[in-house]
Write an enzyme that holds these catalytic residues in place. Sequence first.
Site, mmCIF file in Angstrom:
data_model
loop_
_atom_site.group_PDB
_atom_site.id
_atom_site.type_symbol
_atom_site.label_atom_id
_atom_site.label_comp_id
_atom_site.label_asym_id
_atom_site.label_seq_id
_atom_site.Cartn_x
_atom_site.Cartn_y
_atom_site.Cartn_z
ATOM 1 N N ASP A 51 0.903 -1.145 0.000
ATOM 2 C CA ASP A 51 0.000 0.000 0.000
ATOM 3 C C ASP A 51 0.942 1.195 0.000
ATOM 4 O OD1 ASP A 51 -1.509 2.244 0.702
ATOM 5 O OD2 ASP A 51 -3.028 0.974 1.632
ATOM 6 N N HIS A 52 1.070 1.860 -1.152
ATOM 7 C CA HIS A 52 2.159 2.830 -1.253
ATOM 8 C C HIS A 52 1.984 4.010 -0.303
ATOM 9 C CE1 HIS A 52 -0.635 4.587 -4.200
ATOM 10 N NE2 HIS A 52 -0.100 5.727 -3.872
ATOM 11 N N HIS B 58 -6.195 2.372 1.436
ATOM 12 C CA HIS B 58 -5.370 3.523 1.829
ATOM 13 C C HIS B 58 -5.915 4.246 3.070
ATOM 14 C CE1 HIS B 58 -3.380 2.770 -1.877
ATOM 15 N NE2 HIS B 58 -4.279 3.327 -2.654
#
Length: 484
Positions: A177-178, A240
């Site tokens: 999950d950047h 996110h």
Amino acid sequence: MVSRVIPVDPFDLVIFGGTGDLAKRKVIPALFRRYCAGQMPEGARIIGAARSEHDAEEYREFAAESIREFSPGRGCEDGTLEGFLSRLDYVTIDAMGEDGWEELASKMTEDRVRAFYFSVGPGLFGALADKIHAHGMATPEARIVVEKPFGNDLATAKELNATLATHFDEGQIYRIDHYLGKETVQNLMAVRFGNMLFEPLWNSQYVDHIQITVAETVGVGGRGEYYDKSGAMRDMMQNHLMQLLCLIAMEPPARFEPDAVRDEKLKVIRALGDVLPHHLVRGQYDADADHPSYREAVDNPRSKTESYVALKTHINNWRWAGTPFYLRTGKRLKARSSVINVMFKDTPHSIFGEEAGRHANVLSIRLQPNEGITLQVTIKEPGPGGMRLIDVPLDMTFAEALGEEGGDPPDAYERLIMDVIRGNQTLFMRGDEVEAAWAWTDPIIAGWEARGDVPKPYDSGSTGPRDAELLLLRDKREWRGITP
Ligand code: NAP
């Protein structure tokens, strides 16, 4: 202050989908920047893999173009590009067939870390895991990197976890999950757990409520077909925003170690309350002079998929009982802005009288753009003329605080890819976390489907549907502005 580069051992990194959009925009430029930072040891190799026929030279040209386009002038000296490109190789491979697999296996180096980046559609994850195993590449040093979406609901996420677990231990699976790779996210943990100042106030006694906003200015772009089956809840909220919520709300882990952190995050997700229908707002953007409406963009005039979602939820534990968490995310909004606002309560009594107004502290954690943390504090307006109070920001914007020598903080993909190589899973989602997030999301989606809810239209360039404003106004609160 010059950022410290921690050396890593030589590694082999295979990018499945090495010719795709993600590889081009993020993965290759990130690797190049790590090379420039001196973090790619002699002998480290990067192998692109996809069905298209290319030789290594053509792939290097593809990589060079992607770096020129997506990483222009980022602190690299002349001549470094050639050095980086010499590390690159390419294999034509089909995840669903036999082509290329033996060739790939023959390129692997014994006894070193080998990372397989699944930068392909999720429908191929299982096939890739099977093939890596069948061709003897799933050694103990192997690790796989999996992109979102991780499932479409709880059932598909469980299925995917089970498929990957057939050939890989949980310790070898890196679910990206950047958002978790952003400098500010880690700084959030440093601020919370490295200072005495905040943690004693970090609870329902002192925090009035928390807002998490992830606003985008872009529309669905070329992802219309995928997006219309997904929507903001699945595409953004379940992963996110949920991850940000966990980090802001979790208990202090005993140590900053992967499972200690992830255990605490999991507890937050499991303590999340149901979302009542009137605490949920879904929206779809309208056309403006320059852009099509959501329904036009996805070519589905009757689409009921949301490009915006806002909701209110609670965390049912001792720390947070009674503190609402308001979360919103959407496309084609006023500005690109990802920010968490911790809204502290007013002082219990104003010694300055009503005319001084009410002032409350706000801790803003900005993830993009301009990563940084700001604490809004109340002071006296300078000068004579009595005691007038004003709010001023104590700004901890990193670029300023660290000075020019600190340079740009590494981009999220740079950090996350090097964490994979180092074997540090702290900033990656564990399988049970992802499943718990779906277990919370699924009933919300099932609820609106059963009710036949249709998303509310909102103007492109606005802050979202009016109902989202009302969600807070009903509680005598207001969203903070969406500002760049
Ligand atoms: P994309 O542009 O469509 O690229 C897909 C890649 O997979 C291409 O290199 C394609 O090359 C390769 N491929 C397709 N079928 C294959 C097969 N059978 N065997 C081997 N390779 C195959 O997709 P993307 O945007 O890069 O996205 C990749 C993944 O990352 C997706 O899961 C996406 O949801 C996720 N993601 C993307 C972004 C982004 O910004 N793009 C952001 C977050 C997550 P060939 O056609 O030559 O095989």
